[in-house]
Design a protein around this motif. Structure first.
Motif, mmCIF file in Angstrom:
data_model
loop_
_atom_site.group_PDB
_atom_site.id
_atom_site.type_symbol
_atom_site.label_atom_id
_atom_site.label_comp_id
_atom_site.label_asym_id
_atom_site.label_seq_id
_atom_site.Cartn_x
_atom_site.Cartn_y
_atom_site.Cartn_z
ATOM 1 N N ASP A 1 -10.487 1.638 -7.357
ATOM 2 C CA ASP A 1 -9.987 2.202 -8.616
ATOM 3 C C ASP A 1 -8.478 2.446 -8.559
ATOM 4 O O ASP A 1 -7.799 2.428 -9.584
ATOM 5 N N GLY A 2 -7.972 2.672 -7.359
ATOM 6 C CA GLY A 2 -6.540 2.919 -7.207
ATOM 7 C C GLY A 2 -5.675 1.709 -7.500
ATOM 8 O O GLY A 2 -4.453 1.843 -7.631
ATOM 9 N N PHE A 3 -6.298 0.530 -7.618
ATOM 10 C CA PHE A 3 -5.539 -0.683 -7.916
ATOM 11 C C PHE A 3 -5.590 -1.061 -9.394
ATOM 12 O O PHE A 3 -5.008 -2.061 -9.797
ATOM 13 N N ALA A 4 -6.288 -0.260 -10.178
ATOM 14 C CA ALA A 4 -6.363 -0.548 -11.614
ATOM 15 C C ALA A 4 -5.055 -0.132 -12.289
ATOM 16 O O ALA A 4 -4.428 0.847 -11.907
ATOM 17 N N ASN B 1 2.542 9.476 -7.695
ATOM 18 C CA ASN B 1 1.121 9.426 -7.373
ATOM 19 C C ASN B 1 0.693 10.653 -6.571
ATOM 20 O O ASN B 1 -0.387 11.211 -6.799
ATOM 21 N N LEU B 2 1.518 11.074 -5.638
ATOM 22 C CA LEU B 2 1.210 12.283 -4.879
ATOM 23 C C LEU B 2 1.185 13.504 -5.785
ATOM 24 O O LEU B 2 0.346 14.400 -5.618
ATOM 25 N N LEU C 1 1.502 0.703 -10.800
ATOM 26 C CA LEU C 1 2.900 0.836 -11.233
ATOM 27 C C LEU C 1 3.498 2.190 -10.872
ATOM 28 O O LEU C 1 4.696 2.393 -11.020
ATOM 29 N N ILE C 2 2.654 3.114 -10.419
ATOM 30 C CA ILE C 2 3.119 4.462 -10.100
ATOM 31 C C ILE C 2 3.667 4.497 -8.682
ATOM 32 O O ILE C 2 3.006 4.040 -7.741
ATOM 33 N N MET D 1 0.859 -1.189 0.000
ATOM 34 C CA MET D 1 0.000 0.000 0.000
ATOM 35 C C MET D 1 0.894 1.238 0.000
ATOM 36 O O MET D 1 1.759 1.390 0.852
ATOM 37 N N ASP D 2 0.683 2.147 -0.975
ATOM 38 C CA ASP D 2 1.539 3.317 -1.038
ATOM 39 C C ASP D 2 1.093 4.356 -0.034
ATOM 40 O O ASP D 2 0.096 4.213 0.659
#
Length: 291
Positions: free
Chosen positions: A181-184, A195-196, A189-190, A1-2
């Motif tokens: 949706d964040g796992f699509a 991502n931030l 890969l980001i 988890m990022d």
């Protein structure tokens, strides 16, 4: 988890904690509002945490936005060239196309899903990693769908209204959908820094769109109630693809709130034009009826 997902999870937990520790109940807030000649609805069944939500709303709007987000946005708009801003927005939108593809397919809208997939392939290659929206130029429009909307199509209810610290208005269904949706691909890969940056750009651009609507929000009798009611109306509008019918607020209010919601969610750029799309669909329906 990022880092961003951890932060979001922490915020929802913090919201629940604050709900148990809030010292002012809805009745006390109603009495305070009445002393200022403000009518407050404390009996909304979709807002059982109203007292806590109101406190968080005041913090978000009067502290975070007034002293941090708005000044930073003004600086960003002043310094960043328009062409660069457009390119950054196109890139962030392009990263969401695979999720749009999946959600459209999950909702049975296969043609729209194929459009989303085509947009991602075209804009990622010809459009230089999404910097240029080539797909729109050739007539393939964006068909944005979130997993929260997919859950709604599957019959899942929204749950109670939540005003989240930093994130703004939400509900359990939409919050869950955003997380999924964040796992699509290609989100997984980001890395955290990129991502931030993506989230930051989305928030700043959405807040910039709100500048012209600030006066209307500030002049409303109860800004919190306006945001809450408009949030659910806009949510239903998106879930039904503009077919939600005549509800509690008019199209002009919905249009103004679409900008406001985008600022708080930091991702909903296409929602600015949703009311106009609804008007267009209504016009087409009237034309058919007249025939």
């Amino acid at each position: 988890m990022d880092l961003s997902k951890s932060l979001i999870a922490g915020l929802i937990i913090a919201t629940g904690f604050l709900g148990g520790c809030a010292s002012n109940n809805a009745q006390e807030q109603a009495q305070a509002a009445q002393s200022d000649n403000v009518v407050v609805d404390t009996a909304n069944p979709r807002d059982p945490f109203e007292s806590t939500n109101r406190e968080i709303w005041e913090f978000n709007w009067e502290v975070l936005d007034a002293y941090i987000l708005r000044p930073v946005t003004v600086t960003y708009v002043t310094v960043m060239p328009k062409v660069a801003r457009t390119g950054l927005v196109n890139i962030t939108d392009n990263l969401q196309e695979p999720a749009n593809f999946l959600n459209n397919v999950f909702q049975g809208k296969v043609d729209d899903g194929l459009d989303s997939l085509a947009r991602f392939l075209i804009n990622t290659t010809v459009g230089l990693v999404g910097t240029f929206d080539v797909a729109s130029k050739i007539g393939i429009e964006r068909k944005r769908e979130q997993f929260g909307e997919t859950l709604a199509v599957w019959g899942v209810e929204t749950g109670p209204f939540l005003m989240l610290p930093f994130l703004g208005p939400s509900d359990p269904r939409s919050f869950t959908g955003d997380y999924v949706d964040g796992f699509a691909f290609p989100m997984t890969l980001i890395d955290g820094t990129v991502n931030l940056a993506r989230i930051g750009i989305s928030i700043l651009e959405a807040r910039a769109q709100l500048m012209d609507q600030e006066a209307q929000l500030e002049q409303s009798i109860d800004d919190y109630a306006f945001v809450r009611n408009a949030y659910f109306e806009n949510l239903e509008f998106r879930v039904t693809d503009g077919q939600s019918g005549d509800k509690a607020i008019d199209d002009e209010q919905l249009d103004d709130f679409a900008d406001f919601e985008a600022m708080l969610e930091g991702s909903d750029f296409d929602s600015y034009n949703l009311p106009e799309e609804g008007k267009k669909e209504d016009k087409e329906k009237d034309d058919i009826d007249n025939k």
